[in-house]
Design a protein around this motif. Structure first.
Motif, PDB file in Angstrom:
ATOM      1  N   GLN B  26     -11.174  11.500 -11.183  1.00 27.48           N
ATOM      2  CA  GLN B  26     -11.702  10.133 -11.079  1.00 27.48           C
ATOM      3  C   GLN B  26     -10.663   9.114 -11.574  1.00 27.48           C
ATOM      4  OE1 GLN B  26     -15.451  10.969 -13.256  1.00 27.48           O
ATOM      5  NE2 GLN B  26     -16.496   9.930 -11.575  1.00 27.48           N
ATOM      6  N   VAL B  27      -9.995   9.461 -12.688  1.00 29.79           N
ATOM      7  CA  VAL B  27      -8.982   8.541 -13.229  1.00 29.79           C
ATOM      8  C   VAL B  27      -7.822   8.404 -12.240  1.00 29.79           C
ATOM      9  CG1 VAL B  27      -7.375   8.098 -15.125  1.00 29.79           C
ATOM     10  CG2 VAL B  27      -9.636   9.012 -15.619  1.00 29.79           C
ATOM     11  N   ALA B  28      -7.455   9.531 -11.620  1.00 36.83           N
ATOM     12  CA  ALA B  28      -6.383   9.492 -10.605  1.00 36.83           C
ATOM     13  C   ALA B  28      -6.793   8.598  -9.440  1.00 36.83           C
ATOM     14  CB  ALA B  28      -6.068  10.903 -10.117  1.00 36.83           C
ATOM     15  N   ASP B  29      -8.053   8.699  -9.029  1.00 39.42           N
ATOM     16  CA  ASP B  29      -8.568   7.846  -7.944  1.00 39.42           C
ATOM     17  C   ASP B  29      -8.474   6.368  -8.322  1.00 39.42           C
ATOM     18  OD1 ASP B  29      -9.255   9.392  -5.767  1.00 39.42           O
ATOM     19  OD2 ASP B  29     -11.175  10.006  -6.630  1.00 39.42           O
ATOM     20  N   LEU B  30      -8.865   6.047  -9.573  1.00 40.42           N
ATOM     21  CA  LEU B  30      -8.815   4.651 -10.029  1.00 40.42           C
ATOM     22  C   LEU B  30      -7.384   4.124  -9.973  1.00 40.42           C
ATOM     23  CD1 LEU B  30     -11.187   4.704 -13.161  1.00 40.42           C
ATOM     24  CD2 LEU B  30     -11.588   3.488 -11.027  1.00 40.42           C
ATOM     25  N   ASP B  33      -6.185   3.747  -6.323  1.00 45.31           N
ATOM     26  CA  ASP B  33      -6.826   2.585  -5.692  1.00 45.31           C
ATOM     27  C   ASP B  33      -6.141   1.284  -6.096  1.00 45.31           C
ATOM     28  OD1 ASP B  33      -8.668   3.974  -4.259  1.00 45.31           O
ATOM     29  OD2 ASP B  33     -10.305   3.751  -5.708  1.00 45.31           O
ATOM     30  N   LYS B  34      -5.641   1.254  -7.336  1.00 44.75           N
ATOM     31  CA  LYS B  34      -4.978   0.045  -7.835  1.00 44.75           C
ATOM     32  C   LYS B  34      -3.571  -0.090  -7.249  1.00 44.75           C
ATOM     33  CE  LYS B  34      -6.166  -2.942 -11.184  1.00 44.75           C
ATOM     34  NZ  LYS B  34      -7.491  -3.492 -11.387  1.00 44.75           N
ATOM     35  N   ILE B  35      -2.934   1.066  -7.001  1.00 45.83           N
ATOM     36  CA  ILE B  35      -1.535   1.033  -6.536  1.00 45.83           C
ATOM     37  C   ILE B  35      -1.448   0.821  -5.025  1.00 45.83           C
ATOM     38  CG2 ILE B  35       0.611   2.382  -6.349  1.00 45.83           C
ATOM     39  CD1 ILE B  35      -0.347   3.868  -8.928  1.00 45.83           C
ATOM     40  N   VAL B  36      -2.305   1.530  -4.283  1.00 45.28           N
ATOM     41  CA  VAL B  36      -2.192   1.516  -2.818  1.00 45.28           C
ATOM     42  C   VAL B  36      -3.402   0.832  -2.186  1.00 45.28           C
ATOM     43  CG1 VAL B  36      -1.911   2.932  -0.746  1.00 45.28           C
ATOM     44  CG2 VAL B  36      -0.996   3.743  -2.921  1.00 45.28           C
ATOM     45  N   SER B  37      -3.157  -0.203  -1.441  1.00 43.40           N
ATOM     46  CA  SER B  37      -4.244  -0.769  -0.633  1.00 43.40           C
ATOM     47  C   SER B  37      -3.744  -0.862   0.805  1.00 43.40           C
ATOM     48  CB  SER B  37      -4.697  -2.126  -1.163  1.00 43.40           C
ATOM     49  OG  SER B  37      -3.612  -3.002  -1.257  1.00 43.40           O
ATOM     50  N   ILE B  38      -4.600  -0.431   1.706  1.00 39.22           N
ATOM     51  CA  ILE B  38      -4.194  -0.359   3.112  1.00 39.22           C
ATOM     52  C   ILE B  38      -5.052  -1.322   3.924  1.00 39.22           C
ATOM     53  CG2 ILE B  38      -3.850   1.193   5.078  1.00 39.22           C
ATOM     54  CD1 ILE B  38      -4.070   3.523   2.906  1.00 39.22           C
ATOM     55  N   SER B  39      -4.390  -2.213   4.611  1.00 36.73           N
ATOM     56  CA  SER B  39      -5.117  -3.201   5.412  1.00 36.73           C
ATOM     57  C   SER B  39      -5.779  -2.536   6.615  1.00 36.73           C
ATOM     58  CB  SER B  39      -4.140  -4.274   5.895  1.00 36.73           C
ATOM     59  OG  SER B  39      -4.773  -5.082   6.857  1.00 36.73           O
ATOM     60  N   ASP B  40      -7.009  -2.938   6.893  1.00 38.83           N
ATOM     61  CA  ASP B  40      -7.714  -2.436   8.080  1.00 38.83           C
ATOM     62  C   ASP B  40      -7.017  -2.893   9.359  1.00 38.83           C
ATOM     63  OD1 ASP B  40      -9.597  -1.210   6.542  1.00 38.83           O
ATOM     64  OD2 ASP B  40     -10.976  -2.912   6.561  1.00 38.83           O
ATOM     65  N   GLU B  41      -6.246  -3.971   9.226  1.00 39.74           N
ATOM     66  CA  GLU B  41      -5.596  -4.534  10.411  1.00 39.74           C
ATOM     67  C   GLU B  41      -4.201  -3.960  10.653  1.00 39.74           C
ATOM     68  OE1 GLU B  41      -5.801  -8.711   9.616  1.00 39.74           O
ATOM     69  OE2 GLU B  41      -7.978  -8.631   9.515  1.00 39.74           O
ATOM     70  N   ALA B  42      -3.752  -3.071   9.747  1.00 31.56           N
ATOM     71  CA  ALA B  42      -2.416  -2.474   9.916  1.00 31.56           C
ATOM     72  C   ALA B  42      -2.417  -1.534  11.124  1.00 31.56           C
ATOM     73  CB  ALA B  42      -2.034  -1.704   8.662  1.00 31.56           C
ATOM     74  N   ARG B  47      -1.065   2.974   8.890  1.00 32.62           N
ATOM     75  CA  ARG B  47      -2.213   3.396   8.078  1.00 32.62           C
ATOM     76  C   ARG B  47      -2.152   4.893   7.785  1.00 32.62           C
ATOM     77  NH1 ARG B  47      -7.028   2.410  11.017  1.00 32.62           N
ATOM     78  NH2 ARG B  47      -5.944   1.125  12.522  1.00 32.62           N
ATOM     79  N   GLN B  48      -1.749   5.673   8.815  1.00 31.21           N
ATOM     80  CA  GLN B  48      -1.662   7.127   8.658  1.00 31.21           C
ATOM     81  C   GLN B  48      -0.609   7.481   7.598  1.00 31.21           C
ATOM     82  OE1 GLN B  48      -0.626   9.121  12.289  1.00 31.21           O
ATOM     83  NE2 GLN B  48      -1.153  11.139  11.507  1.00 31.21           N
ATOM     84  N   GLN B  49       0.531   6.807   7.681  1.00 37.28           N
ATOM     85  CA  GLN B  49       1.610   7.054   6.728  1.00 37.28           C
ATOM     86  C   GLN B  49       1.177   6.640   5.307  1.00 37.28           C
ATOM     87  OE1 GLN B  49       5.160   5.028   7.958  1.00 37.28           O
ATOM     88  NE2 GLN B  49       6.455   6.775   7.482  1.00 37.28           N
ATOM     89  N   ALA B  50       0.518   5.504   5.229  1.00 42.16           N
ATOM     90  CA  ALA B  50       0.058   5.010   3.924  1.00 42.16           C
ATOM     91  C   ALA B  50      -0.978   5.965   3.323  1.00 42.16           C
ATOM     92  CB  ALA B  50      -0.532   3.607   4.085  1.00 42.16           C
ATOM     93  N   ASN B  51      -1.858   6.511   4.187  1.00 40.01           N
ATOM     94  CA  ASN B  51      -2.864   7.450   3.696  1.00 40.01           C
ATOM     95  C   ASN B  51      -2.221   8.737   3.181  1.00 40.01           C
ATOM     96  OD1 ASN B  51      -5.460   6.243   3.849  1.00 40.01           O
ATOM     97  ND2 ASN B  51      -5.353   6.359   6.082  1.00 40.01           N
ATOM     98  N   GLU B  55      -2.436  10.198  -0.643  1.00 42.92           N
ATOM     99  CA  GLU B  55      -2.854  11.551  -1.024  1.00 42.92           C
ATOM    100  C   GLU B  55      -1.805  12.229  -1.905  1.00 42.92           C
ATOM    101  OE1 GLU B  55      -5.869  12.981  -0.697  1.00 42.92           O
ATOM    102  OE2 GLU B  55      -6.284  10.935  -0.050  1.00 42.92           O
ATOM    103  N   HIS B  56      -0.530  12.009  -1.543  1.00 42.24           N
ATOM    104  CA  HIS B  56       0.562  12.586  -2.340  1.00 42.24           C
ATOM    105  C   HIS B  56       0.560  11.979  -3.746  1.00 42.24           C
ATOM    106  CE1 HIS B  56       4.448  14.131  -3.508  1.00 42.24           C
ATOM    107  NE2 HIS B  56       4.874  12.901  -3.727  1.00 42.24           N
ATOM    108  N   LEU B  57       0.412  10.670  -3.801  1.00 45.92           N
ATOM    109  CA  LEU B  57       0.403   9.962  -5.084  1.00 45.92           C
ATOM    110  C   LEU B  57      -0.751  10.454  -5.956  1.00 45.92           C
ATOM    111  CD1 LEU B  57       1.862   7.645  -6.570  1.00 45.92           C
ATOM    112  CD2 LEU B  57       0.235   6.074  -5.545  1.00 45.92           C
ATOM    113  N   LYS B  58      -1.893  10.679  -5.329  1.00 48.51           N
ATOM    114  CA  LYS B  58      -3.067  11.132  -6.075  1.00 48.51           C
ATOM    115  C   LYS B  58      -2.807  12.504  -6.712  1.00 48.51           C
ATOM    116  CE  LYS B  58      -7.933  12.096  -5.567  1.00 48.51           C
ATOM    117  NZ  LYS B  58      -9.047  12.252  -4.657  1.00 48.51           N
ATOM    118  N   LYS B  59      -2.145  13.389  -5.951  1.00 51.13           N
ATOM    119  CA  LYS B  59      -1.833  14.725  -6.492  1.00 51.13           C
ATOM    120  C   LYS B  59      -0.876  14.621  -7.674  1.00 51.13           C
ATOM    121  CE  LYS B  59      -2.617  17.245  -2.226  1.00 51.13           C
ATOM    122  NZ  LYS B  59      -1.991  17.630  -0.975  1.00 51.13           N
TER     123      LYS B  59
END
Lengths: 150, 95
Positions: B26-30, B33-42, B47-51, B55-59
């Motif tokens: 949960q802390v990793a998720d928080l 979420d603060k570091i990476v934000s992905i625009s819906d309009e990207a 978006r795929q690369q950012a996602n 995931e890598h950052l979360k691990k």
């Protein structure tokens, strides 16, 4: 809807009257948690939205763990601008060892007669049981910050 | 109406736990979420690369959060042992 996310209309007017100071050495702001239905004190239901002008106790969740009625003090992020947008934000807020069910929150000016700033709608009931209840604020930028004026 | 601009309220993220604090995940998720934000309009490929980055950052965050908690427990165990609280130190070491 009893709790509807909004920037309070009175807050917009009060910005023009210099009622709120978000500078790091400015006013103190608090976040109070509210419930719909039976989550609040005495089973009261909160009614919060754009028309809310000040902190009210109706529907506020009861004290539990580190949450005390009236809410928790917020740490301000100094107001800034990006492009044509001005914004301000707060640091994340956590209440620990708390049993809380909340549907939304009210941010208000604790220095200035508890005047309301904005209402946050969590969309669904969020519950902690003898645990941590964390409110994570968005990134402080022109696209995401909690309060933005474009 | 002569409209000069708009005001907006951002969205908060609420994270809760039962019988104890937030988990490392949960802390990793928080944090992510603060570091990476992905625009819906990207564009989709951005978006795929950012996602994938997310995931890598979360691990990575999760791994170092585990390590931080383990190292802090190690420091606490050392202090307790130094003060003669061997039983308590052993209890915490096994957490």
């Amino acid at each position: 809807m009893a709790i509807a996310q909004a920037m309070c209309t009175s807050f917009k007017k009060e910005l023009m009257l210099a009622t709120h100071n978000f500078a790091t050495n400015g006013n103190a702001f608090k976040l109070a948690l509210f419930a719909e239905g039976s989550g609040g004190k005495s089973s009261t239901t909160a009614t919060l939205g754009a028309a809310t002008t000040a902190f009210v106790t109706t529907g506020e969740v009861a004290s539990s763990g580190t949450y005390a009625t009236g809410g928790g003090a917020l740490t301000k992020v100094a107001p800034n601008t990006s492009g044509t947008t001005a914004f301000t934000d707060f640091a994340d807020l956590s209440f620990t060892t708390a049993t809380i069910t909340a549907m939304g929150a009210l941010i208000y000016n604790d220095t200035n007669s508890n005047k309301s700033v904005c209402v946050l709608d969590f969309s669904s009931n969020k519950t902690s049981t003898s645990g941590t209840f964390t409110i994570q604020f968005p990134t402080a930028d022109a696209s995401n910050a909690i309060i933005r004026i474009a | 109406m002569f409209d000069l601009g708009t005001s907006s309220v951002g969205s908060v993220n609420v994270m809760t736990s039962d019988k104890g604090g937030l988990t490392n995940e949960q802390v990793a998720d928080l944090a992510v979420d603060k570091i990476v934000s992905i625009s819906d309009e990207a564009p989709a490929h951005i978006r795929q690369q950012a996602n994938q980055f997310r995931e890598h950052l979360k691990k990575v965050m999760y791994h170092y959060l585990l390590l931080a908690r383990k190292e802090e427990r190690g420091s606490i165990v050392h202090i307790l042992r130094s003060n003669g609280q061997k039983e308590m130190a052993e209890y915490i070491r096994r957490l």
